[in-house]
Design an enzyme around this catalytic site. Structure first.
Site, PDB file in Angstrom:
ATOM      1  N   ASN A   1      37.324  33.811  26.306  1.00 39.88           N
ATOM      2  CA  ASN A   1      37.988  34.348  26.095  1.00 39.88           C
ATOM      3  C   ASN A   1      39.190  34.496  26.515  1.00 39.88           C
ATOM      4  OD1 ASN A   1      40.041  36.697  24.894  1.00 39.88           O
ATOM      5  ND2 ASN A   1      38.264  38.333  24.767  1.00 39.88           N
TER       6      ASN A   1
ATOM      7  N   GLU B   1      39.130  45.405  23.182  1.00 36.53           N
ATOM      8  CA  GLU B   1      40.309  45.784  23.620  1.00 36.53           C
ATOM      9  C   GLU B   1      41.295  45.969  22.973  1.00 36.53           C
ATOM     10  OE1 GLU B   1      40.467  42.220  26.250  1.00 36.53           O
ATOM     11  OE2 GLU B   1      39.364  43.260  27.638  1.00 36.53           O
TER      12      GLU B   1
ATOM     13  N   SER C   1      31.778  41.008  32.979  1.00 31.77           N
ATOM     14  CA  SER C   1      31.529  40.162  33.576  1.00 31.77           C
ATOM     15  C   SER C   1      30.249  39.107  34.336  1.00 31.77           C
ATOM     16  CB  SER C   1      31.502  41.435  35.225  1.00 31.77           C
ATOM     17  OG  SER C   1      32.104  42.325  34.775  1.00 31.77           O
TER      18      SER C   1
ATOM     19  N   GLY D   1      35.781  42.918  33.007  1.00 28.19           N
ATOM     20  CA  GLY D   1      36.643  42.230  33.373  1.00 28.19           C
ATOM     21  C   GLY D   1      36.556  44.183  34.830  1.00 28.19           C
TER      22      GLY D   1
ATOM     23  N   GLY E   1      37.088  36.333  32.630  1.00 27.29           N
ATOM     24  CA  GLY E   1      37.605  35.770  33.938  1.00 27.29           C
ATOM     25  C   GLY E   1      37.462  34.916  34.336  1.00 27.29           C
TER      26      GLY E   1
ATOM     27  N   HIS F   1      37.413  43.097  19.810  1.00 30.14           N
ATOM     28  CA  HIS F   1      37.454  42.945  21.149  1.00 30.14           C
ATOM     29  C   HIS F   1      36.984  44.593  21.086  1.00 30.14           C
ATOM     30  CE1 HIS F   1      37.598  42.552  24.925  1.00 30.14           C
ATOM     31  NE2 HIS F   1      36.475  41.353  24.911  1.00 30.14           N
TER      32      HIS F   1
ATOM     33  N   GLU G   1      29.085  43.782  24.245  1.00 29.11           N
ATOM     34  CA  GLU G   1      29.742  43.603  25.815  1.00 29.11           C
ATOM     35  C   GLU G   1      30.000  44.876  25.218  1.00 29.11           C
ATOM     36  OE1 GLU G   1      32.677  39.968  25.964  1.00 29.11           O
ATOM     37  OE2 GLU G   1      33.878  41.496  24.718  1.00 29.11           O
TER      38      GLU G   1
ATOM     39  N   LYS H   1      42.176  35.854  26.579  1.00 27.75           N
ATOM     40  CA  LYS H   1      42.568  36.964  26.475  1.00 27.75           C
ATOM     41  C   LYS H   1      44.423  36.670  26.681  1.00 27.75           C
ATOM     42  CE  LYS H   1      38.740  39.886  28.190  1.00 27.75           C
ATOM     43  NZ  LYS H   1      37.980  40.609  28.651  1.00 27.75           N
TER      44      LYS H   1
HETATM   45  P1  13P Z   1      35.115  39.785  31.692  1.00 26.91           P
HETATM   46  O1  13P Z   1      33.955  38.831  31.340  1.00 26.91           O
HETATM   47  O2  13P Z   1      36.862  39.125  32.053  1.00 26.91           O
HETATM   48  O3  13P Z   1      34.276  41.033  32.352  1.00 26.91           O
HETATM   49  O4  13P Z   1      35.567  39.950  30.173  1.00 26.91           O
HETATM   50  C1  13P Z   1      34.389  39.867  29.129  1.00 26.91           C
HETATM   51  C2  13P Z   1      35.357  39.770  27.417  1.00 26.91           C
HETATM   52  O5  13P Z   1      35.475  40.726  27.252  1.00 26.91           O
HETATM   53  C3  13P Z   1      35.293  38.122  27.234  1.00 26.91           C
HETATM   54  O6  13P Z   1      35.294  38.750  25.986  1.00 26.91           O
END
Ligand code: 13P
Length: 248
Positions: free
Chosen positions: A10, A97, A213, A173, A235, A95, A167, A12
Site C-alpha cells: 500500500n 486512514e 509495520s 507506521g 512503508g 483502510h 491492521e 499510500k
Molecule cells: P506500515 O507497513 O507502514 O505500518 O503500514 C501498514 C499499512 O497501513 C498498510 O495498509
C-alpha cells in the site's frame, strides 16, 4: 491449507507517476514469485503508468480506494469502472486512514465492497482496533462489528474470493509490529466470524492478511501463522525490502 498467499503493498500518498514507474522497474525482478499473488496498491494518478510498467510481470495493480457510485457528480472521486478500464484488479477498502481522516463508516465501506464485486474488483477490506480499544479488551467485539457490517449483503461465493486485512491501528507506521501471537489470534477470530456468517468452506477460502509495520525481519514468522495468508505492507513496500517480504 490450499489458500494462495497474497502480499500487497500500500503505497499510500507516495510516489509521483515518474517515481512510481522507477519503483516498479526496481522491484520487478525482486518480487518475481509465481507462488504468491503480488499486488501494488498505488495512488489513483499512478495507476495507468504502473499498469503499463508492470505489463508482462506477475505484479497485479490495486487501487487504494474507490467510490461506491457508478459515476456522476462526485468531484474528486474515482469510479469503479474507471479502475477496471485502467487495468486494476484489487481495491483496498476501509483502510484505517480513510476511516479516521475521511470519516468513512462501516456502512460506507459496505457500499464500496458491494460495488467492487459488481465490477469484479477484488476488495481488500481493512479492519483493526485502536490502542484504546485493545487496552479496554474490546478488540474482538469491535472487529467483528467491522466485519459483519462490512459484509452485509455479500454472498458466500463473493466472500470466499475477497481479502480481509487485519491492521491494528497502533501498529501502522509506528515500527511496532503486533506479535505473531497477537496477529494470529485476531486473524483466527476473523476466520471464526466468517465461519459463523457463511460456513466452513467460505472461512477456509477467504484470505486474511496482517498489516502494520511488516518488515523483512517480521514477515516470515507472521506469514507462517495458520490464519495469516500474507501481508498488507506500507512503508516497506516503497523499497527493495518489499522483494524480501514477498519471498518470506
Ligand atoms: P506500515 O507497513 O507502514 O505500518 O503500514 C501498514 C499499512 O497501513 C498498510 O495498509
Amino acid at each position: 491449507m490450499g489458500r494462495r498467499r497474497i502480499v500487497a503493498g500500500n503505497w499510500k500518498m507516495n510516489k509521483t507517476p515518474t517515481e512510481a514507474v522507477a519503483l516498479v522497474e526496481e522491484l520487478k525482478p525482486l518480487v518475481k514469485n509465481d507462488d504468491v499473488d503480488v499486488v501494488f496498491c498505488v495512488p489513483a494518478i499512478d495507476i495507468i503508468p504502473v499498469v503499463e510498467a508492470a505489463a508482462g510481470t506477475n505484479i497485479k495493480v490495486g487501487a487504494e480506494n474507490m467510490y461506491f457510485e457508478d459515476k456522476g457528480a462526485y468531484t474528486g472521486e474515482t469510479a469503479p469502472g474507471m479502475l477496471v478500464d485502467a487495468g486494476v484488479k484489487y481495491v483496498i477498502i476501509g483502510h484505517s486512514e480513510r476511516r479516521e481522516y475521511f470519516k468513512e463508516t462501516n456502512e460506507d465501506i459496505n457500499k464500496k465492497v458491494l460495488k467492487a464485486f459488481e465490477y469484479d474488483l477484488i476488495p481488500i477490506m481493512c479492519v483493526g482496533e485502536s490502542l484504546d480499544q485493545r487496552e479496554q479488551g474490546i478488540t474482538m467485539d469491535f472487529i467483528r462489528q467491522q466485519v459483519k457490517v462490512g459484509l452485509l449483503g455479500v454472498t458466500a461465493e463473493q466472500a470466499a474470493s475477497m481479502v480481509i486485512a487485519y491492521e491494528p491501528i497502533w501498529a501502522i507506521g509506528t515500527g511496532k509490529t503486533a506479535t505473531t501471537e497477537q496477529a494470529q489470534e485476531v486473524c483466527a477470530a476473523i476466520r471464526v466470524c466468517i465461519c459463523e456468517l457463511y460456513g466452513e468452506e467460505t472461512a477456509e477460502a477467504i484470505r486474511i492478511q496482517y498489516g502494520g509495520s511488516v518488515n523483512t525481519k517480521t514477515a516470515s514468522d507472521l506469514f507462517a501463522q495458520a490464519d495469516i495468508d500474507g501481508g498488507l505492507v506500507g512503508g516497506a513496500s516503497l523499497k527493495a525490502d518489499f522483494g524480501a517480504i514477498v519471498n518470506a
